[in-house]
Design an enzyme around this catalytic site. Sequence first.
Site, PDB file in Angstrom:
ATOM      1  N   LYS A  72      14.528 -48.654 -48.540  1.00 38.44           N
ATOM      2  CA  LYS A  72      14.550 -50.183 -48.707  1.00 38.44           C
ATOM      3  C   LYS A  72      13.924 -50.900 -47.654  1.00 38.44           C
ATOM      4  O   LYS A  72      14.430 -50.582 -46.372  1.00 38.44           O
ATOM      5  CB  LYS A  72      15.805 -50.669 -49.326  1.00 38.44           C
ATOM      6  CG  LYS A  72      15.723 -52.196 -49.886  1.00 38.44           C
ATOM      7  CD  LYS A  72      15.047 -51.864 -51.299  1.00 38.44           C
ATOM      8  CE  LYS A  72      15.130 -53.024 -52.130  1.00 38.44           C
ATOM      9  NZ  LYS A  72      14.490 -52.962 -53.413  1.00 38.44           N
ATOM     10  N   ASP A 107       9.144 -55.921 -54.653  1.00 37.92           N
ATOM     11  CA  ASP A 107      10.700 -56.244 -55.048  1.00 37.92           C
ATOM     12  C   ASP A 107      10.409 -57.977 -55.006  1.00 37.92           C
ATOM     13  O   ASP A 107       9.488 -58.422 -55.153  1.00 37.92           O
ATOM     14  CB  ASP A 107      11.570 -55.749 -54.133  1.00 37.92           C
ATOM     15  CG  ASP A 107      12.913 -55.562 -54.734  1.00 37.92           C
ATOM     16  OD1 ASP A 107      13.669 -56.776 -54.712  1.00 37.92           O
ATOM     17  OD2 ASP A 107      13.290 -54.533 -55.101  1.00 37.92           O
ATOM     18  N   THR A 142       8.550 -50.038 -66.716  1.00 39.87           N
ATOM     19  CA  THR A 142       9.894 -50.289 -66.645  1.00 39.87           C
ATOM     20  C   THR A 142      10.503 -50.439 -68.034  1.00 39.87           C
ATOM     21  O   THR A 142      11.578 -50.010 -68.505  1.00 39.87           O
ATOM     22  CB  THR A 142      10.456 -51.325 -65.510  1.00 39.87           C
ATOM     23  OG1 THR A 142       9.807 -51.006 -64.221  1.00 39.87           O
ATOM     24  CG2 THR A 142      11.858 -51.851 -65.778  1.00 39.87           C
ATOM     25  N   ALA A 249      18.356 -54.764 -65.518  1.00 38.67           N
ATOM     26  CA  ALA A 249      18.871 -55.396 -64.303  1.00 38.67           C
ATOM     27  C   ALA A 249      19.536 -54.179 -63.414  1.00 38.67           C
ATOM     28  O   ALA A 249      20.217 -53.153 -63.769  1.00 38.67           O
ATOM     29  CB  ALA A 249      20.080 -56.387 -64.712  1.00 38.67           C
TER      30      ALA A 249
END
Length: 336
Positions: A72, A107, A142, A249
Amino acid sequence: MIRHEEIVARRGRRTGATVIMAVHSTVLGPAIGGCRVRRYPSWQAGLEDAARLSEAMTWKASIAGLDHGGGKTVVVLPTDPVSRDDLLEDVATVLESFGGRYLTGPDIGTGPDDMQSLFDRTGFAFCRPVATGGSGDSGPATADGVLAALLAGVAHVFGVAEVAGLRIGIIGLGSVGLRLAESLRAASLVVADIDESRRADASRLGAQWTSPEALLKTELDVLVPAAVGGLLTPAVAAEVSARLIVGPANNQLAADAVADQLHHRGITWIPDYLASAGGVIHAIGIERHGLTPQTVNPLVQSIGTTVSQVLTEAATTGRTPLAITNARAMARVTRG
């Protein structure tokens, strides 16, 4: 417990922004994970976010069958405005220092164009625009993966193959939530978003519009969390009526103990990192492994197969879907 392999935090020479990169694991292959750019109350808060999200990405990649670990990037923006080009140059400097052990994607606060810029500088970014040979927006894949997970959950919980006749509530009509709503129009839809402009989408879909708070108290068969994380608190878990909860989510549980609470109430919660893996499967398949959309789509759909296996094992053993999914994901990593 698997410790992070490396966490780097540097102040960008050009912007003064704090660039944090966390690599949780490269046991299965190079780490992958998004680049988040936003303001935080402190750089320590950004560090905590990077550490938590990179670990979650290890499990997402593993359960999705990808030969990658988790990483990340978190960029803690300074108070004063900064040049986008300078910011990306600061990110690229840190990214390049990993030498390909970590690949980043979009992101919060970044998109395909930013990934193209990072790729041009380093070669270590994905989800680039289709026009430049990338996989583009990961949202549709997604949504497709979440839909496959939802249909598998519906078959397991309700014993039916279609959503017609079910009352489904969706919290969050962003890019993925809206695509799911369009795919689920055969159901009786109740939708909510903090953005009142999304009410027009609800009207177009023939869905009932309400507030996020009211939706959680609405009688539902299926709840789809498609907005921010932390929605499923102990209080919500004690009151929610849906028998199935599944959505895109991230980090839906306020704490892992909520999974046990839902399980004890007879509510099936499908782990978010399993349901939402379609986007990364699509992007990595196309950009890193040379697959076509036609060959990568079955891999996205296989999320439904994995969900069916997890729910069957949960029913047989009495364990929660979270415990089973965690064990499966960790097994691949520990085996190497």
